[in-house]
Design a protein around this motif. Sequence first.
Motif, mmCIF file in Angstrom:
data_model
loop_
_atom_site.group_PDB
_atom_site.id
_atom_site.type_symbol
_atom_site.label_atom_id
_atom_site.label_comp_id
_atom_site.label_asym_id
_atom_site.label_seq_id
_atom_site.Cartn_x
_atom_site.Cartn_y
_atom_site.Cartn_z
ATOM 1 N N LEU A 456 0.813 -1.217 0.000
ATOM 2 C CA LEU A 456 0.000 0.000 0.000
ATOM 3 C C LEU A 456 0.844 1.263 0.000
ATOM 4 C CD1 LEU A 456 -2.821 -1.006 2.525
ATOM 5 C CD2 LEU A 456 -3.093 -0.618 0.070
ATOM 6 N N SER A 457 2.011 1.183 0.583
ATOM 7 C CA SER A 457 2.831 2.388 0.787
ATOM 8 C C SER A 457 3.972 2.534 -0.211
ATOM 9 C CB SER A 457 3.408 2.376 2.210
ATOM 10 O OG SER A 457 4.212 1.218 2.411
ATOM 11 N N THR A 458 4.159 1.574 -1.092
ATOM 12 C CA THR A 458 5.296 1.615 -2.013
ATOM 13 C C THR A 458 4.820 1.828 -3.446
ATOM 14 O OG1 THR A 458 6.442 0.041 -0.568
ATOM 15 C CG2 THR A 458 7.363 0.405 -2.788
ATOM 16 N N PRO A 459 5.411 2.817 -4.161
ATOM 17 C CA PRO A 459 5.011 3.057 -5.559
ATOM 18 C C PRO A 459 5.300 1.831 -6.434
ATOM 19 C CG PRO A 459 6.279 4.902 -4.683
ATOM 20 C CD PRO A 459 6.405 3.795 -3.686
ATOM 21 N N ARG A 460 4.434 1.606 -7.410
ATOM 22 C CA ARG A 460 4.553 0.523 -8.389
ATOM 23 C C ARG A 460 4.568 -0.866 -7.746
ATOM 24 N NH1 ARG A 460 4.956 1.864 -13.386
ATOM 25 N NH2 ARG A 460 5.769 -0.176 -14.019
ATOM 26 N N VAL A 461 3.941 -0.951 -6.558
ATOM 27 C CA VAL A 461 3.715 -2.234 -5.900
ATOM 28 C C VAL A 461 2.224 -2.327 -5.629
ATOM 29 C CG1 VAL A 461 4.230 -3.726 -3.949
ATOM 30 C CG2 VAL A 461 6.004 -2.207 -4.848
ATOM 31 N N GLU A 462 1.622 -3.461 -5.935
ATOM 32 C CA GLU A 462 0.172 -3.582 -5.808
ATOM 33 C C GLU A 462 -0.207 -4.816 -4.997
ATOM 34 O OE1 GLU A 462 -2.790 -2.395 -5.380
ATOM 35 O OE2 GLU A 462 -2.737 -1.388 -7.343
ATOM 36 N N ASN A 463 -1.300 -4.658 -4.244
ATOM 37 C CA ASN A 463 -1.875 -5.769 -3.506
ATOM 38 C C ASN A 463 -2.833 -6.562 -4.387
ATOM 39 O OD1 ASN A 463 -1.212 -6.221 -0.669
ATOM 40 N ND2 ASN A 463 -1.810 -4.069 -0.362
ATOM 41 N N ALA A 464 -3.019 -7.823 -4.066
ATOM 42 C CA ALA A 464 -4.046 -8.653 -4.690
ATOM 43 C C ALA A 464 -4.458 -9.697 -3.674
ATOM 44 C CB ALA A 464 -3.536 -9.314 -5.966
ATOM 45 N N SER A 465 -5.613 -10.284 -3.889
ATOM 46 C CA SER A 465 -6.085 -11.294 -2.941
ATOM 47 C C SER A 465 -6.921 -12.321 -3.665
ATOM 48 C CB SER A 465 -6.912 -10.635 -1.823
ATOM 49 O OG SER A 465 -8.049 -9.989 -2.377
ATOM 50 N N CYS A 466 -7.003 -13.489 -3.082
ATOM 51 C CA CYS A 466 -7.878 -14.542 -3.585
ATOM 52 C C CYS A 466 -9.131 -14.545 -2.716
ATOM 53 C CB CYS A 466 -7.190 -15.906 -3.542
ATOM 54 S SG CYS A 466 -5.904 -16.071 -4.801
ATOM 55 N N GLU A 467 -10.258 -14.340 -3.331
ATOM 56 C CA GLU A 467 -11.530 -14.168 -2.614
ATOM 57 C C GLU A 467 -11.880 -15.419 -1.815
ATOM 58 O OE1 GLU A 467 -15.626 -12.079 -3.945
ATOM 59 O OE2 GLU A 467 -15.157 -13.947 -4.969
ATOM 60 N N PHE A 468 -12.476 -15.181 -0.617
ATOM 61 C CA PHE A 468 -12.882 -16.284 0.263
ATOM 62 C C PHE A 468 -14.283 -15.975 0.782
ATOM 63 C CE2 PHE A 468 -13.166 -18.758 4.139
ATOM 64 C CZ PHE A 468 -12.538 -19.953 3.793
ATOM 65 N N ASP A 469 -15.185 -16.948 0.653
ATOM 66 C CA ASP A 469 -16.560 -16.781 1.119
ATOM 67 C C ASP A 469 -16.654 -17.288 2.561
ATOM 68 O OD1 ASP A 469 -19.262 -16.730 1.602
ATOM 69 O OD2 ASP A 469 -19.823 -17.478 -0.391
#
Length: 792
Positions: A456-469
């Motif tokens: 979240l705090s670093t440029p050109r770095v992105e979060n992603a997640s695998c959805e969970f119900d």
Amino acid sequence: MNKKTLKTLEYDKIIAMLVTHASSPMGKDLCQKLVPSDDISEIRRLQQETHDALSRLFRKGSPSFGNAKDIRPSLSRLTIGSSLNITELLAICDLLENAGRVKSYGRHENADTGDDVLDPLFCALEPLKPLSTRIRSCILSEDEIADDASSRLKQIRRQMRQAGEKIHTQLSSLLTGSLRTYLQDAVITMRNGRYCVPVKSEYRAQVPGMVHDQSSTGSTFFIEPMSIVKLNNDIRELETQEKAEIEVILAGLSQETSEHIDTIRYNLENLVELDFIFARAKLAMDMNANEPMFNTEGRIRIRKGRHPLIDKKKVVPIDVVLGDEFDLLIITGPNTGGKTVSLKTVGLLTLMGQSGLHIPALDRCELAVFREVYADIGDEQSIEQSLSTFSSHMTNVVNFIDQANSDSLVLFDELGAGTDPTEGAALAISILSYLHAQGIRTMATTHYSELKVYALSTPRVENASCEFDVDTLRPTYRLLIGIPGKSNAFAISSKLGLPNFIIDEAKKQISKEAESFEDVISSLEESRKTIEKERADLDAYKDQIKDLKAKLAKKQDQMDQRKDKMVKEAAAEAEKILRDAKEYADKTMRDFQKFGRDHIDVREMERQRQALREKMKEAEAKKSDFQKKPKSQKKLKPEDLHLGDAVHVFSLNLNGTVSSHPDNKGFLFVQMGIMRSKVHISDLQRIDETEIQTPSMQKTGSGKIRISKSASISPEIKLLGKTVDEAIAELDKYLDDAYLSHLKTVRVVHGKGTGALRKGIHNYLRRQRHVADFHLAEYGEGDAGVTIVNFK
């Protein structure tokens, strides 16, 4: 490409699937040796070959390359002047005949299909029809040479048959004559290639001849009678001559074949290459795969990518981007949520694409060309090397850091796992920061919250997640880029029945910052679900609007049909009225002529004349019923009408809006709801309305016309990358706007791909009443990727 990565990403299983689609041994060998390339020109050539072969498979089915056997040893023997045996010559004949069939398959059925990159390979095939025909006429099978292979062979075999007939004649006479009582059975048999008779052992001396064999019991001797010894000798001599002649024939065929060694070798190489190419195309067809685009900027865009080793009915497609707005993607989420599958999918699709294989994803995906792909995936704990899970992972990391550069793709699964969480997280951040600083495209999965904050705090770095119900305690396997994953440990534990007091106590153990961060993630997750629900509702509304428009169009069709029917009935009735009037008039004239001849009195003639007048009045009244039209208060002139004026159309009994200026004959277009008709100015009457609005123009309070955005609509719509349903919904509105803006022609850009989007759009256009015709664009204007639409 390093072999360890190929094994880790299970590239060898893809190759095994590819091998099953090749039909020739040499083609299978080429498939087995296929490895990813880092030359973008070579990759694009391989991809184009696969694409063109796949197009041919869809159009014409699959060719057979089964007879492309490895005849290179035979060609080498011909080079040094050796003669080939029957089997070798038949193998060459099979190859040439198969080359002829494949060459025929390669011809284009019509000029519309155009050339492709496979044409040179098909054109290079030379079946050598005279040579294959010559071999086939001489060699009937691996055990038989034809009598007509040479005149000498034919003569020898005729003499052999004649000698055999003489032997049978003489032996038959002996069996029924003097030797009858001495024989065990009245039969003729062969021993050591010579004709013999079975003689009882006690009569051995009574039958002169050569003994060739004896039965196992010793009761029977197989004797060649002296009277046929010479004939048997003649047959053996003829057999020797036959064998020698066959060798001469094979030598002659080998000599003829040796004159075409280079051509045969080229045929073999081309057939094997085509088998290899079509094996790639068949694999693409099985996987429902598409050709990706390639770049050297490290940019990855995968749309609905599927892992090719997971059942097509169960795999969940994922969307992945990397190397454009960000170079490092950190994927978080619970175990069994699909994080590792996402890593493997990106890595394996990259390897497949660089090998010239299509990838199981939507069309217009984009892959980068990497010189190396490094993957640290799975538990590589080694007892033999005394390496723990953490140590084995760190060994891989050290190798990656030493060898990776900006042309590499690095994949980490659970980076920093297997040690103290605090130290592991810090180490993982440090490793990722180093790779990120070097501009190396990297994907990593993790459980550490610290890495979420880092992303979240670093440029050109992105979060992603695998959805969970959480409700079902099951992962959905969907990859969500831009949203960090939530551990869901408390929610899952609560669902499984863990007491609340234990969960509350556990929550006290985590810091307020961590709890706040998890709450933010939860809020983001809820917002995402809300947006997705609203989007689903919007799609449902679009479907309803589409249904309503279809019903309205159907109703309009019914109205048009009723109108046409009424006009036809009115014309038929008018024609009947005129016909009746004509017949009555003819009858009356005949009566007048009759009255003149018969001197009928004047009163009778006047009565007939009055009846005729009444009949004509009645006909005129009926005719006027169909032609009756209210007269406008004032005859309109062209200068009396302006765009946007409200008018009443007498013939249709509808109100509408003037949408074009009258032409030199007084005809103009009037927009009546969704219907736009061409009428004459004499069929119109101006009416007063406070406000007139149409989809293409509006009338302001001052009476001035205001043209809306549809009047300046673009003459082209781009539907690239959309599904058929998405494209049709967008195209439907665009065509309405374009039609109401008086555009004559528009361009629909849908791309080539598998052709599914183009087919769906064409099926939709065929149902549109306001579309006059449509066709694919010319070469240089978009070709099969663009459709030109002409309005009525």
